[in-house]
Design a protein around this motif. Structure first.
Motif, mmCIF file in Angstrom:
data_model
loop_
_atom_site.group_PDB
_atom_site.id
_atom_site.type_symbol
_atom_site.label_atom_id
_atom_site.label_comp_id
_atom_site.label_asym_id
_atom_site.label_seq_id
_atom_site.Cartn_x
_atom_site.Cartn_y
_atom_site.Cartn_z
ATOM 1 N N ASN A 187 30.679 82.829 31.839
ATOM 2 C CA ASN A 187 30.183 84.067 31.209
ATOM 3 C C ASN A 187 31.024 85.263 31.646
ATOM 4 N N ASN A 188 32.334 85.040 31.649
ATOM 5 C CA ASN A 188 33.349 86.061 31.941
ATOM 6 C C ASN A 188 33.414 86.461 33.416
ATOM 7 N N GLU A 189 32.724 85.720 34.287
ATOM 8 C CA GLU A 189 32.766 85.992 35.717
ATOM 9 C C GLU A 189 33.470 84.825 36.423
ATOM 10 N N PRO A 190 34.364 85.127 37.387
ATOM 11 C CA PRO A 190 35.082 84.048 38.074
ATOM 12 C C PRO A 190 34.136 83.177 38.904
ATOM 13 N N VAL A 191 34.474 81.898 38.971
ATOM 14 C CA VAL A 191 33.662 80.941 39.716
ATOM 15 C C VAL A 191 34.464 80.447 40.912
ATOM 16 N N TYR A 192 33.955 80.686 42.105
ATOM 17 C CA TYR A 192 34.617 80.243 43.334
ATOM 18 C C TYR A 192 33.760 79.255 44.126
ATOM 19 N N ILE A 193 32.448 79.273 43.862
ATOM 20 C CA ILE A 193 31.531 78.371 44.551
ATOM 21 C C ILE A 193 30.704 77.640 43.493
ATOM 22 N N PRO A 194 30.097 76.492 43.827
ATOM 23 C CA PRO A 194 29.246 75.788 42.861
ATOM 24 C C PRO A 194 28.177 76.707 42.288
ATOM 25 N N THR A 195 28.099 76.739 40.948
ATOM 26 C CA THR A 195 27.215 77.687 40.270
ATOM 27 C C THR A 195 26.369 76.952 39.237
ATOM 28 N N LYS A 196 25.076 77.224 39.239
ATOM 29 C CA LYS A 196 24.157 76.562 38.316
ATOM 30 C C LYS A 196 24.452 76.976 36.880
ATOM 31 N N LEU A 197 24.383 76.013 35.983
ATOM 32 C CA LEU A 197 24.620 76.270 34.560
ATOM 33 C C LEU A 197 23.297 76.406 33.822
ATOM 34 N N GLU A 198 23.287 77.302 32.855
ATOM 35 C CA GLU A 198 22.148 77.484 31.977
ATOM 36 C C GLU A 198 22.581 77.174 30.542
ATOM 37 N N ALA A 199 21.608 76.871 29.706
ATOM 38 C CA ALA A 199 21.901 76.504 28.325
ATOM 39 C C ALA A 199 22.722 77.578 27.620
ATOM 40 N N PHE A 200 23.768 77.153 26.958
ATOM 41 C CA PHE A 200 24.658 77.986 26.149
ATOM 42 C C PHE A 200 25.479 78.969 26.969
ATOM 43 N N ASP A 201 25.656 78.685 28.244
ATOM 44 C CA ASP A 201 26.629 79.442 29.031
ATOM 45 C C ASP A 201 28.022 79.208 28.465
ATOM 46 N N THR A 202 28.907 80.208 28.655
ATOM 47 C CA THR A 202 30.294 80.088 28.201
ATOM 48 C C THR A 202 31.191 79.792 29.404
ATOM 49 N N ILE A 203 31.903 78.694 29.315
ATOM 50 C CA ILE A 203 32.810 78.274 30.384
ATOM 51 C C ILE A 203 34.245 78.447 29.888
ATOM 52 N N GLU A 204 35.065 79.115 30.679
ATOM 53 C CA GLU A 204 36.463 79.355 30.304
ATOM 54 C C GLU A 204 37.379 78.593 31.259
ATOM 55 N N LEU A 205 38.156 77.686 30.695
ATOM 56 C CA LEU A 205 39.127 76.885 31.445
ATOM 57 C C LEU A 205 40.493 77.075 30.804
ATOM 58 N N GLY A 206 41.421 77.670 31.532
ATOM 59 C CA GLY A 206 42.731 77.935 30.931
ATOM 60 C C GLY A 206 42.602 78.826 29.724
ATOM 61 N N GLU A 207 43.177 78.384 28.607
ATOM 62 C CA GLU A 207 43.102 79.150 27.368
ATOM 63 C C GLU A 207 41.998 78.640 26.447
ATOM 64 N N SER A 208 41.127 77.817 26.968
ATOM 65 C CA SER A 208 40.042 77.239 26.168
ATOM 66 C C SER A 208 38.693 77.743 26.655
ATOM 67 N N LYS A 209 37.774 77.904 25.702
ATOM 68 C CA LYS A 209 36.408 78.302 26.021
ATOM 69 C C LYS A 209 35.439 77.262 25.473
ATOM 70 N N PHE A 210 34.353 77.061 26.213
ATOM 71 C CA PHE A 210 33.381 76.032 25.853
ATOM 72 C C PHE A 210 31.965 76.583 25.993
ATOM 73 N N LYS A 211 31.081 76.096 25.128
ATOM 74 C CA LYS A 211 29.654 76.373 25.266
ATOM 75 C C LYS A 211 29.008 75.151 25.924
ATOM 76 N N PHE A 212 28.175 75.415 26.913
ATOM 77 C CA PHE A 212 27.468 74.346 27.585
ATOM 78 C C PHE A 212 26.143 74.090 26.874
ATOM 79 N N VAL A 213 25.922 72.846 26.475
ATOM 80 C CA VAL A 213 24.710 72.477 25.746
ATOM 81 C C VAL A 213 24.024 71.335 26.502
ATOM 82 N N PRO A 214 22.923 71.616 27.192
ATOM 83 C CA PRO A 214 22.238 70.545 27.927
ATOM 84 C C PRO A 214 21.370 69.692 27.009
ATOM 85 N N PHE A 215 21.370 68.402 27.243
ATOM 86 C CA PHE A 215 20.414 67.516 26.574
ATOM 87 C C PHE A 215 19.224 67.277 27.506
#
Length: 223
Positions: A187-215
């Motif tokens: 969600n546009n904030e850097p991650v340095y430590i293990p961080t809990k994910l919530e539904a539809f969070d945005t994860i940015e890896l390199g030049e790619s962005k992903f939406k997290f969808v929990p089942f």
């Protein structure tokens, strides 16, 4: 070649001989050619007798003199185990061995590796593609050996750029960053430590962005 074994334990080619040439003395007088290991042939004259046929055949395929069992193996026959049962060649037995991969508890109980969620690419070369997440620490990287293989984005590390872990006991997901120069944003904030994910969070890896969808979530879990 049709390999037969007579009552006395002799092996012979039944396509050429109607009876065991060892016991009958070898009546075949025509020259017989046997294929060598490298594709060539080795002439064996004077029949397939005990002194020439078996040893000559083994020599022609690059083997040495040996026992009847060695001869069986040289022509592709399977070996017999201690209990006289057919034993498959070692290469086939090795293929049956398990990979040694650790199974999750849910997978062990269900017999399958159940999907626990997804990440969906919303920006980048794989836009629109979804990736399964499982009951484990899912590694993410370009290499196909990763649980989540992101191809085409060279700004993502080949191995373990990041991990998304699912904890079945608490029914929760965690984003884990690898210690590297490649920054990871949640969600546009850097991650340095293990961080809990919530539904539809945005994860940015390199030049790619992903939406997290929990089942697996508050409404459902495989347990």
């Amino acid at each position: 070649m049709a390999v037969m074994e007579c009552p006395n334990g002799h092996l012979y080619d039944s396509d050429i001989y109607s009876e065991c040439p060892y016991c009958s003395g070898g009546s075949q007088s025509n020259e017989i050619l046997f294929g060598g290991a490298g594709g060539g042939t080795a002439p064996v004259a004077g029949g397939f007798g005990p002194s020439s046929g078996e040893d000559a055949y083994k020599t022609s395929i690059g083997g040495g003199a040996g026992s009847k069992d060695n001869y069986k193996t040289s022509i592709g026959a399977v070996n017999m185990g201690d209990n006289n049962k057919t034993v498959a060649p070692g290469s086939f037995r090795d293929a049956e061995k398990k990979s040694g991969r650790t199974e999750a508890i849910i997978e062990r109980k269900m017999g399958v590796q159940p999907v626990t969620g997804w990440i969906v690419c919303i920006e980048g070369k794989n836009k629109g593609k979804s990736y399964n997440l499982y009951d484990k620490q899912n590694t993410i990287g370009r290499n196909s050996e990763n649980d989540v293989c992101i191809e085409g984005d060279n700004t993502i590390s080949r191995d373990n750029h990041a991990r998304i872990a699912y904890d079945s006991r608490h029914n929760a997901f965690t984003l884990i960053a690898k210690e590297s120069i490649n920054n990871i944003y949640l969600n546009n904030e850097p991650v340095y430590i293990p961080t809990k994910l919530e539904a539809f969070d945005t994860i940015e890896l390199g030049e790619s962005k992903f939406k997290f969808v929990p089942f697996c979530c508050d409404q459902f879990s495989w347990k």
